[in-house]
Design a protein around this motif. Structure first.
Motif, PDB file in Angstrom:
ATOM      1  N   TRP A   1     -76.826 -29.728 -29.719  1.00  0.00           N
ATOM      2  CA  TRP A   1     -77.839 -29.939 -28.690  1.00  0.00           C
ATOM      3  C   TRP A   1     -78.881 -28.836 -28.749  1.00  0.00           C
ATOM      4  O   TRP A   1     -78.576 -27.649 -28.680  1.00  0.00           O
ATOM      5  CB  TRP A   1     -77.207 -29.981 -27.309  1.00  0.00           C
ATOM      6  CG  TRP A   1     -78.207 -30.187 -26.216  1.00  0.00           C
ATOM      7  CD1 TRP A   1     -78.750 -29.252 -25.398  1.00  0.00           C
ATOM      8  CD2 TRP A   1     -78.814 -31.439 -25.849  1.00  0.00           C
ATOM      9  NE1 TRP A   1     -79.653 -29.829 -24.538  1.00  0.00           N
ATOM     10  CE2 TRP A   1     -79.715 -31.174 -24.790  1.00  0.00           C
ATOM     11  CE3 TRP A   1     -78.681 -32.743 -26.312  1.00  0.00           C
ATOM     12  CZ2 TRP A   1     -80.465 -32.174 -24.188  1.00  0.00           C
ATOM     13  CZ3 TRP A   1     -79.437 -33.743 -25.713  1.00  0.00           C
ATOM     14  CH2 TRP A   1     -80.314 -33.450 -24.658  1.00  0.00           C
ATOM     15  N   LEU A   2     -80.149 -29.219 -28.884  1.00  0.00           N
ATOM     16  CA  LEU A   2     -81.260 -28.263 -28.908  1.00  0.00           C
ATOM     17  C   LEU A   2     -82.075 -28.341 -27.626  1.00  0.00           C
ATOM     18  O   LEU A   2     -82.548 -27.314 -27.129  1.00  0.00           O
ATOM     19  CB  LEU A   2     -82.162 -28.544 -30.117  1.00  0.00           C
ATOM     20  CG  LEU A   2     -81.516 -28.468 -31.509  1.00  0.00           C
ATOM     21  CD1 LEU A   2     -82.530 -28.838 -32.580  1.00  0.00           C
ATOM     22  CD2 LEU A   2     -80.941 -27.081 -31.763  1.00  0.00           C
ATOM     23  N   GLY A   3     -82.277 -29.526 -27.127  1.00  0.00           N
ATOM     24  CA  GLY A   3     -83.071 -29.698 -25.909  1.00  0.00           C
ATOM     25  C   GLY A   3     -84.508 -29.266 -26.060  1.00  0.00           C
ATOM     26  O   GLY A   3     -85.148 -28.864 -25.085  1.00  0.00           O
ATOM     27  N   ASP A   4     -85.032 -29.343 -27.286  1.00  0.00           N
ATOM     28  CA  ASP A   4     -86.395 -28.866 -27.567  1.00  0.00           C
ATOM     29  C   ASP A   4     -87.290 -30.069 -27.833  1.00  0.00           C
ATOM     30  O   ASP A   4     -87.281 -30.649 -28.922  1.00  0.00           O
ATOM     31  CB  ASP A   4     -86.373 -27.940 -28.780  1.00  0.00           C
ATOM     32  CG  ASP A   4     -87.751 -27.362 -29.088  1.00  0.00           C
ATOM     33  OD1 ASP A   4     -88.620 -27.410 -28.193  1.00  0.00           O
ATOM     34  OD2 ASP A   4     -87.955 -26.871 -30.221  1.00  0.00           O
ATOM     35  N   LEU A   5     -88.043 -30.460 -26.819  1.00  0.00           N
ATOM     36  CA  LEU A   5     -88.935 -31.610 -26.939  1.00  0.00           C
ATOM     37  C   LEU A   5     -90.289 -31.231 -26.379  1.00  0.00           C
ATOM     38  O   LEU A   5     -90.426 -30.910 -25.198  1.00  0.00           O
ATOM     39  CB  LEU A   5     -88.357 -32.808 -26.183  1.00  0.00           C
ATOM     40  CG  LEU A   5     -88.967 -34.188 -26.488  1.00  0.00           C
ATOM     41  CD1 LEU A   5     -88.650 -34.599 -27.918  1.00  0.00           C
ATOM     42  CD2 LEU A   5     -88.447 -35.226 -25.514  1.00  0.00           C
ATOM     43  N   SER A   6     -91.301 -31.240 -27.246  1.00  0.00           N
ATOM     44  CA  SER A   6     -92.645 -30.866 -26.815  1.00  0.00           C
ATOM     45  C   SER A   6     -93.250 -31.959 -25.955  1.00  0.00           C
ATOM     46  O   SER A   6     -92.772 -33.106 -25.925  1.00  0.00           O
ATOM     47  CB  SER A   6     -93.530 -30.601 -28.033  1.00  0.00           C
ATOM     48  OG  SER A   6     -93.776 -31.805 -28.749  1.00  0.00           O
TER      49      SER A   6
ATOM     50  N   GLY B   1     -86.051 -33.569 -31.436  1.00  0.00           N
ATOM     51  CA  GLY B   1     -85.810 -32.195 -31.006  1.00  0.00           C
ATOM     52  C   GLY B   1     -84.700 -32.019 -29.997  1.00  0.00           C
ATOM     53  O   GLY B   1     -84.289 -30.889 -29.722  1.00  0.00           O
ATOM     54  N   LEU B   2     -84.203 -33.109 -29.432  1.00  0.00           N
ATOM     55  CA  LEU B   2     -83.125 -32.972 -28.463  1.00  0.00           C
ATOM     56  C   LEU B   2     -81.794 -32.660 -29.146  1.00  0.00           C
ATOM     57  O   LEU B   2     -80.990 -31.878 -28.637  1.00  0.00           O
ATOM     58  CB  LEU B   2     -82.996 -34.246 -27.621  1.00  0.00           C
ATOM     59  CG  LEU B   2     -84.166 -34.544 -26.675  1.00  0.00           C
ATOM     60  CD1 LEU B   2     -83.908 -35.817 -25.897  1.00  0.00           C
ATOM     61  CD2 LEU B   2     -84.408 -33.369 -25.730  1.00  0.00           C
TER      62      LEU B   2
ATOM     63  N   GLN C   1     -79.881 -31.949 -33.140  1.00  0.00           N
ATOM     64  CA  GLN C   1     -79.958 -31.770 -34.590  1.00  0.00           C
ATOM     65  C   GLN C   1     -78.656 -32.295 -35.190  1.00  0.00           C
ATOM     66  O   GLN C   1     -77.589 -31.752 -34.952  1.00  0.00           O
ATOM     67  CB  GLN C   1     -80.147 -30.294 -34.964  1.00  0.00           C
ATOM     68  CG  GLN C   1     -80.281 -30.069 -36.465  1.00  0.00           C
ATOM     69  CD  GLN C   1     -80.501 -28.614 -36.810  1.00  0.00           C
ATOM     70  OE1 GLN C   1     -80.377 -27.750 -35.959  1.00  0.00           O
ATOM     71  NE2 GLN C   1     -80.823 -28.336 -38.059  1.00  0.00           N
TER      72      GLN C   1
END
Length: 268
Positions: A104-109, A215-216, A218
């Motif tokens: 889990w990254l939780g990286d969403l622009s 991005g959520l 990987q």
């Protein structure tokens, strides 16, 4: 049967002057522009097509875009479809995280989030108008309701399947997409002909999967195909097929209950 190819051909012809005037535009962008023009032409032609060929005085209601005054509003239908899409994607996400195949990254622009929303609404509405709206209606007139329902699902699966994956992955993807086509048609029947539940389910799967991949989460290169599916489409994996089968069984059970005299019949 030539309507859609003709519209796509016309859309391609109409953007050719832009290609000549601006040759620096990438080919992919030109193809996208041609597709958008074709979709606009389809929306312009569709109401007259339904009035004339289907003898309908209310084409958008016949297609399921507008609801009758007695039925539930489109917002509630849309949220219901989105909820089922969220549940299906959540299952794949939890299995990926629990098995160590995803992080889990939780990286969403903001741009990626906007893209996911546009995919959800744009692809969901455009494809449901095409397949569960126009195509299903046409097949009803051409071959009858009994064959029209599986017929639209079969065409839907063939259009979206990638045939360069090998036999078994391709077969899995065909089965998953066919089940999705049946589930979407059943959703419309349950929603008393409204298309918005289908838009939510279909668009939610497309936009939600894009957001997860953007991005959520990987995913590991070792992620099993039975989970993430062939060609990066989870609907063709074992988990996706089982989840869609379970959803379809629930829908058919609800449809059978709704058709009983004590509860009142519903029609698509």
């Amino acid at each position: 049967m030539l309507l859609i190819p003709a519209l796509y051909g016309l859309g391609w012809l109409l953007i050719q002057p832009i290609s000549w005037l601006f040759p620096s535009i990438p080919l992919a962008s030109r193809d996208l522009m041609g597709t958008l023009v074709s979709e606009l032409l389809f929306l312009l032609v569709l109401p007259s097509w339904v009035r004339i060929r289907w003898d309908s005085a209310h084409p958008w209601q016949t297609l399921g875009v507008r609801s009758s005054q007695r039925s539930e509003g489109p917002g509630a239908r849309l949220r219901g479809g989105l909820g089922w899409a969220f549940a299906l994607l959540l299952l794949i996400t939890l299995l990926s995280l629990a098995g160590g195949w995803g992080q889990w990254l939780g990286d969403l622009s903001l741009a990626e989030l906007l893209n996911a929303v546009l995919l959800c609404i744009g692809v969901g509405l455009a494809e449901e108008l095409l397949f569960r709206g126009w195509l299903w209606g046409e097949l009803n007139h051409l071959i009858g309701p009994r064959l029209a329902l599986p017929g639209q699902a079969l065409i839907f699966s063939l259009v979206h399947t990638r045939f360069n994956l090998g036999f078994w992955p391709m077969l899995g993807l065909l089965i998953g997409l066919f089940l999705l086509g049946i589930a979407l048609a059943t959703r419309r029947r349950l929603d008393q002909g409204s298309l918005w539940g289908c838009v939510g389910l279909h668009g939610g799967l497309v936009g939600g999967w894009f957001a997860l991949q953007s991005g959520l989460i990987q995913w590991s290169p070792l992620s099993p195909q039975w989970l993430t599916g062939p060609g990066g489409n989870p609907l063709g994996g074992v988990v996706g097929i089982l989840a869609l089968s379970t959803l379809l069984v629930r829908q058919l059970t609800a449809l059978a209950k709704a058709a009983r005299p004590s509860t009142g019949a519903r029609s698509a």
